[in-house]
Structure formats: C-alpha cells, structure tokens
Design an enzyme around this catalytic site. Sequence first.
Site, PDB file in Angstrom:
ATOM      1  NE  ARG A 119      -4.034  -1.958   2.163  1.00 54.73           N
ATOM      2  CZ  ARG A 119      -3.918  -2.917   3.067  1.00 54.73           C
ATOM      3  NH1 ARG A 119      -2.983  -2.830   3.989  1.00 54.73           N
ATOM      4  NH2 ARG A 119      -4.729  -3.947   3.037  1.00 54.73           N
ATOM      5  CE  LYS A 141      -2.909  14.088 -13.364  1.00 53.55           C
ATOM      6  NZ  LYS A 141      -3.534  14.502 -14.627  1.00 53.55           N
ATOM      7  CD  GLU A 183       3.860  17.255 -21.989  1.00 51.49           C
ATOM      8  OE1 GLU A 183       3.215  18.166 -21.421  1.00 51.49           O
ATOM      9  OE2 GLU A 183       3.329  16.171 -22.342  1.00 51.49           O
ATOM     10  CE  LYS A 225       3.025  17.886 -13.426  1.00 53.74           C
ATOM     11  NZ  LYS A 225       3.193  16.748 -14.331  1.00 53.74           N
ATOM     12  CD  GLU A 235      -6.533  15.882 -13.624  1.00 53.54           C
ATOM     13  OE1 GLU A 235      -5.386  16.154 -13.971  1.00 53.54           O
ATOM     14  OE2 GLU A 235      -7.167  14.925 -14.086  1.00 53.54           O
ATOM     15  NE  ARG A 240      -1.790  16.961 -11.449  1.00 53.40           N
ATOM     16  CZ  ARG A 240      -0.933  16.241 -10.758  1.00 53.40           C
ATOM     17  NH1 ARG A 240      -1.068  16.123  -9.455  1.00 53.40           N
ATOM     18  NH2 ARG A 240       0.064  15.627 -11.358  1.00 53.40           N
ATOM     19  CG  ASN A 244      -4.567  16.568 -19.005  1.00 48.12           C
ATOM     20  OD1 ASN A 244      -3.630  15.971 -19.513  1.00 48.12           O
ATOM     21  ND2 ASN A 244      -5.284  16.071 -18.017  1.00 48.12           N
ATOM     22  CG  HIS A 247      -1.982  16.304 -22.411  1.00 43.97           C
ATOM     23  ND1 HIS A 247      -1.333  17.504 -22.582  1.00 43.97           N
ATOM     24  CD2 HIS A 247      -1.032  15.435 -21.942  1.00 43.97           C
ATOM     25  CE1 HIS A 247      -0.057  17.379 -22.215  1.00 43.97           C
ATOM     26  NE2 HIS A 247       0.144  16.137 -21.823  1.00 43.97           N
ATOM     27  CG  HIS A 251      -4.322  11.380 -23.864  1.00 45.26           C
ATOM     28  ND1 HIS A 251      -4.825  11.692 -22.616  1.00 45.26           N
ATOM     29  CD2 HIS A 251      -2.975  11.448 -23.750  1.00 45.26           C
ATOM     30  CE1 HIS A 251      -3.820  11.944 -21.790  1.00 45.26           C
ATOM     31  NE2 HIS A 251      -2.697  11.796 -22.450  1.00 45.26           N
ATOM     32  CG  HIS A 265       2.869  11.968 -24.326  1.00 50.41           C
ATOM     33  ND1 HIS A 265       1.495  11.971 -24.362  1.00 50.41           N
ATOM     34  CD2 HIS A 265       3.220  12.830 -23.338  1.00 50.41           C
ATOM     35  CE1 HIS A 265       1.034  12.791 -23.429  1.00 50.41           C
ATOM     36  NE2 HIS A 265       2.053  13.319 -22.797  1.00 50.41           N
TER      37      HIS A 265
END
Lengths: 374, 374
Positions: A119, A141, A183, A225, A235, A240, A244, A247, A251, A265
């Site tokens: 965990r 993330k 980015e 960031k 998010e 946040r 994106n 993105h 994606h 990417h």
Amino acid sequence: MHKINLDLKENSYSILIEENIIENAGKHLKSLKLGKKIFILTDKNVSPLYLNKLMDSLDDYEVKPIIMEAGEHLKSFVNLTKICNFILSEKPDRNTTLIALGGGVIGDLTGFCASVILRGINFVQIPTTLLSQVDSSVGGKTAINTNAGKNLIGSFYQPKIVLIDPNALQKLPEREFLCGYAEAVKYGLINNREFFDYLCKNEKKIKNKDVETLKYIIKTSCESKAAIVEADEKEKSGTRALLNLGHTFAHSFEKETGYSDVLKHGEAVAIGMVMALKFSIELGHCDKKDLELVLEHFKNMGLPTDLSHLNLPANLTKTEIEGNAQVLLSHMCGDKKNENDQIVFILMNAIGESFLSRNTKKDDVLKFLEQNLV
Amino acid sequence: MHKINLDLKENSYSILIEENIIENAGKHLKSLKLGKKIFILTDKNVSPLYLNKLMDSLDDYEVKPIIMEAGEHLKSFVNLTKICNFILSEKPDRNTTLIALGGGVIGDLTGFCASVILRGINFVQIPTTLLSQVDSSVGGKTAINTNAGKNLIGSFYQPKIVLIDPNALQKLPEREFLCGYAEAVKYGLINNREFFDYLCKNEKKIKNKDVETLKYIIKTSCESKAAIVEADEKEKSGTRALLNLGHTFAHSFEKETGYSDVLKHGEAVAIGMVMALKFSIELGHCDKKDLELVLEHFKNMGLPTDLSHLNLPANLTKTEIEGNAQVLLSHMCGDKKNENDQIVFILMNAIGESFLSRNTKKDDVLKFLEQNLV
C-alpha cells in the site's frame, strides 16, 4: 543547484536540479532516512548511461536493478504484476525504496508499482529525458495503459524527492528532446506568456542545448507545475486539468496510432496544443495572431504542428473523413477529465491564458476534427 | 439508525447502520451527488440475496452488476485486470461509482479497483458479513493477494459512504458469523476492556443473533475502528497497526494453509490473538488470568483457540516442529508492518491494553512457535 519545494503537507518534497546529480544521488537521499533495500527500475536505453554511476553512489544500501525493455508498451498490467511480484519476492518493508531512472514511461510505471506495493513504499524520481524532467516526474501522477486508452489505470502518489540532471539532455536523441520541449512550451501557453516569449527569443540556445538555458527551462517548468499541483493535487478543482492543455486531442491521436513510435507523446501534445488553439479560435475565444506565433515557434524548433504524423492516406472521401473524425471523437469520450458524458477541454483565450471548458458540444468537436483532418 | 462520522478531512465519510438499509440505498446515496453510472461488484453467494433489492433502489442510475465467484482467491492481479478492463470498456468518468456488495473479499477487491480506475472513482461499501461490517469495510484499506502473501498489493482508499444492514447477519452461515465475531472481540482486546466484558456477559444473545445486541456490537466496533483510523489513516504512527492484533500470526497461518477454507481469516485471527496473548505472557507483559478469560469466552462462542486447524500430523519429531516453526517465521518476515528486518508485533499488557512492539527478537518468536505448534 536549483531547489524547488513542492508543498503538499505530509506529501511534500523537493526537486533538485544540478549537473551530474545522478552520481551524487546517495548524498541527497541520506536525509530521507530510507530503508536498506533499494530497487532501481530502468530500461535498456538508459541503464548503460547511468545505472553504474547511480549504483556506485548508493553503496550504503542493498541495491537491485530491474532493467526493462524500452517503450510505452511497458506501462501494462502484465508488467505491473511482474514487477510487484518480483519486489515482493525480495521481502520489502515499508521503508524499501523504488527509484525510477529513466523517462516518463519508467517514471509512471515505477510510481504506480511503488504506490501499491505494501500500500505504498518510498518512491524516488531520477528523470533522464526532458519530458520527464519538465513534466511527468513532478506532481505524483502514476499510471499504466490499457486497451481502453492511455494512463486510465493509476494513482496519485508523490515521490520523496526528484533529482534532475540537465546534463542528461546532452545524450538524449533529438526526437526525444523535442517531445519534452513540447511539454515545456505548454507552461508558457497555459499561464506564462513571459516564458513563452523567452523560449521564442532563445531558439538557437535551446537547439544548441546551452546548459544554463536548459536549466532555466527545467526550473521554470517545474515551478509552474509545482504551483498548479499545490493548488489541486488530485485534479478536483479543475486547476490541475490545465496541465492537460493539448492532451485531449493528443491522447486520441496516440490511441489511433497505437501508442507507437509513429507518433510520440510529446509530438502528439505539440499537435494537440495547436489543435486546442485552433479550436479556441474557431469557438471565438482566441485571436489568430496567437496561432501564428505558436506555429512559427514550433516550426523553428522542429515540432510537428499538424496531423501528417497520423499517416492518413491522401485524397480521403468525405465519408472517410467523417469516419476518422468519429473515431477520434470516440477516443476522446474516454478521457479522465470528462464528466457526465461531456468532453472537458482546455481552451485558450490567448497565449498564457488557458482555461477549462466543461460544456463543449460533441458536434462542434466533430465538425472541427473533420475540418482539420486534412 | 446509528450514524458514525469518520473525520479524514477531504476523505471524510459516514457509516450508517440500519435494518434493511440495502433496499433504501438509493436514498442514502442521493446526497453524495454520484454520476449516472454505477457498477455493483458482488459474488455468487451474495447476489441472490441482495442484488435485486439494491438495484431496485438505484433506478435513478445506469447500473451494471458484476457477479464474481466467491472466495479469497478473487483478490488477484488477474481479477484486478479483468474488472478494470471491463469497467474501462464501459467508458466511466470520475463521477462513476463502484459499489462493493458482499464481504471482505469483495470490499477489498472493489476498493482497490475503484482506487486505480482513472486514478480514483467513487467507492461505496455495502458489507453483508459481520467481518466486513465490523472491520474491513471501514478505514479504507484495499488489497489483493499475491504468491508472496495476503494483502501485499493495495491502496489506502476511503469509501464515500458505508451502509450496514445488521439483518444481513441472520442469513450468514455460522462459520462466517464467527469469523467476523473474532474481529469484533479484537476491539475489546485492543483498547476497550468494557466492551470485552459486555461481550462475555452477552454470549447467549450474540449466539441467538439478537438484533439490538448485534447493532451495538457493530456500532461499538465501527466507532473503535473509526477512532484509530482517524488517528493514523495511513498506518504511519503505529496507532493503526494496533488493529493488526493477532494478524501477524494469523497471516502466517493463512499463508501456510494456502488461504483456503481449511482456515478462514477470522479463525486465523482468533487463534492469532490467543497466540499474541500467550506470547505477551511468555515475554512477561501480561498476566495468565487474561488468557484464561479470553480462552473461556472463545470456547463458549465456538471460536478456535489453537493450531489444530493447521492439520499438522500428530507426533511430530523435534526436527519437524523446528522446521514448521521456521516456515511460519519466514511467512511473518514478509509482513507489511516490519521495518528493517525486525518483526513488528502487537502485544498485550492486559485485555484492553495492546501495544506495538518493534524489537521482538526472531529467536524468541521461533522458540515460542516451537512450543505452541503442538
């Protein structure tokens, strides 16, 4: 050395930017009081360059490297299972540490493994690509990909520290460098016009990989960031989601090209940001002049700006174009940002003034895609 | 209705205890503003009893049930992958909800899935066994098992609400009831002598499944657990580790019997608590009288108190006993609580006075196991 502190209460950590920091990693880990066992996850491209240096600096610990193939396909349930089972077979405890040594793929996969083993065990990021240095190593993330899409399985899990060596960029293939650069430009487009102007003024220095310029770019990107992540770690508020920008389009393009080397990417993000800007203009939010500035800078830097990467055949019929647009739209419908069947987009009022839009109509997206597929 | 609030800042939630709450679930979910899509994860034993009732109460939503086989083996990487892929294929968004309808296995697996899909979607617990009602549904521990051991992969992920129907216990097989009861007694042994005395005084009512008595037991257990989880959500200070009283022994027994029906988790915990108590006496922490009280209550209730469940052959040689003890010890060495190669135990100064011990010597454990294996 640049030091940026990310304030997330009990999950706070530092980002250290320094030349040759990899060979001094042990020194920087000392204050974290990690347990004896350290696993280093890396790939076959990165390990010949840095693994020995890193291991030499960690001789106070019991270190085991795990060297994977390279590529986006690494981020799978199969590898998650394999890596977790291997580490568990070595009887870790909660003070055990997993170091990600490599680019975004290694970072995402390693972070996800670290977040679920017992965990949650210690996680350290040593990003070696520009993309991971300015983006994916910061903010917690983690993710793997599935048939349904990219990064749809994962967790929010912060590293204990991020160690960034700007010298690593000298050894980076040009295409990888540009992917990361896309980015970095993103932070300028989101909320920092001054940074965008700096980048436009320093195109030559960036192309020549001038170390001081690169350090400034990494530092500014990480600070941008960090501020956004501090405001909205998980998010939830929408802040946040600004990260994106480009993105949602990206994606869907990546999914269509099978997350392959056809379209990387960062390239997808570059095209996606141009698309977001064009879409913003189409919807009346933004002036055409901003698009021209972005297109000029992207072209000067060698970043892609249109969908020629998708390898669509020339002379598509209207029906084929509509079909392709439908497919891309359906990919977008699985995006994590979406709420109650509406596609959530990051749009722009201007360079440096991005915003989250929750009420984009699917028909508008479809029409826009049809117009911009050829 | 009993309502217990678990205060974990942005992760706070309520535990509602009410007869027939399952058929009124929709009413209680309304205030949570969940998205339209709900998936219910349940198993073949539980679904015939409650699935239709639950679905009827949710007719404002698009509900899809996922009905699994029953048993501890469900908690695997394979099922994690399957369930995540299925839900992703249904295009969920972050407002999508996963409901766990069943016992601890269903709750652990569902919670883990919910925590990693899109980096976290809504999770609701509707526990139908005593074990899950008094223990596993509260506190946000999710997990799957691996070859290396039980619950070694998972996350801390809190539900949005827990709905507990004490009437469900009337339909529970006796053995399952006792398994849950062992976890309820645990709260008495950890820090609530008064509750332990209450349980001893009410043996008959408990055996007869008197609803008011059961409600009181569930409420007290949930309150105990809530207080401990509030103090140490992510098991960092050592407070939460108290909930693992008896579990270090239990997990090693379960591993040895292959997590099979030979020895169920609650039975292993019952034996484990007796072992922890005996070990505490052996180390001079606790008085023998407390052991007698616990043994008497366990025997009256029908809980196991020794290792006869392990099915060890009679007349073991000294070497065989030593070998068995070594095997059990090696299982304990993989426990999540361990730090830097020391086994962390929860020991007892008295009934209601448990504490975390970090400096137990492996040799002492081994000697103790050898003495108590036969």
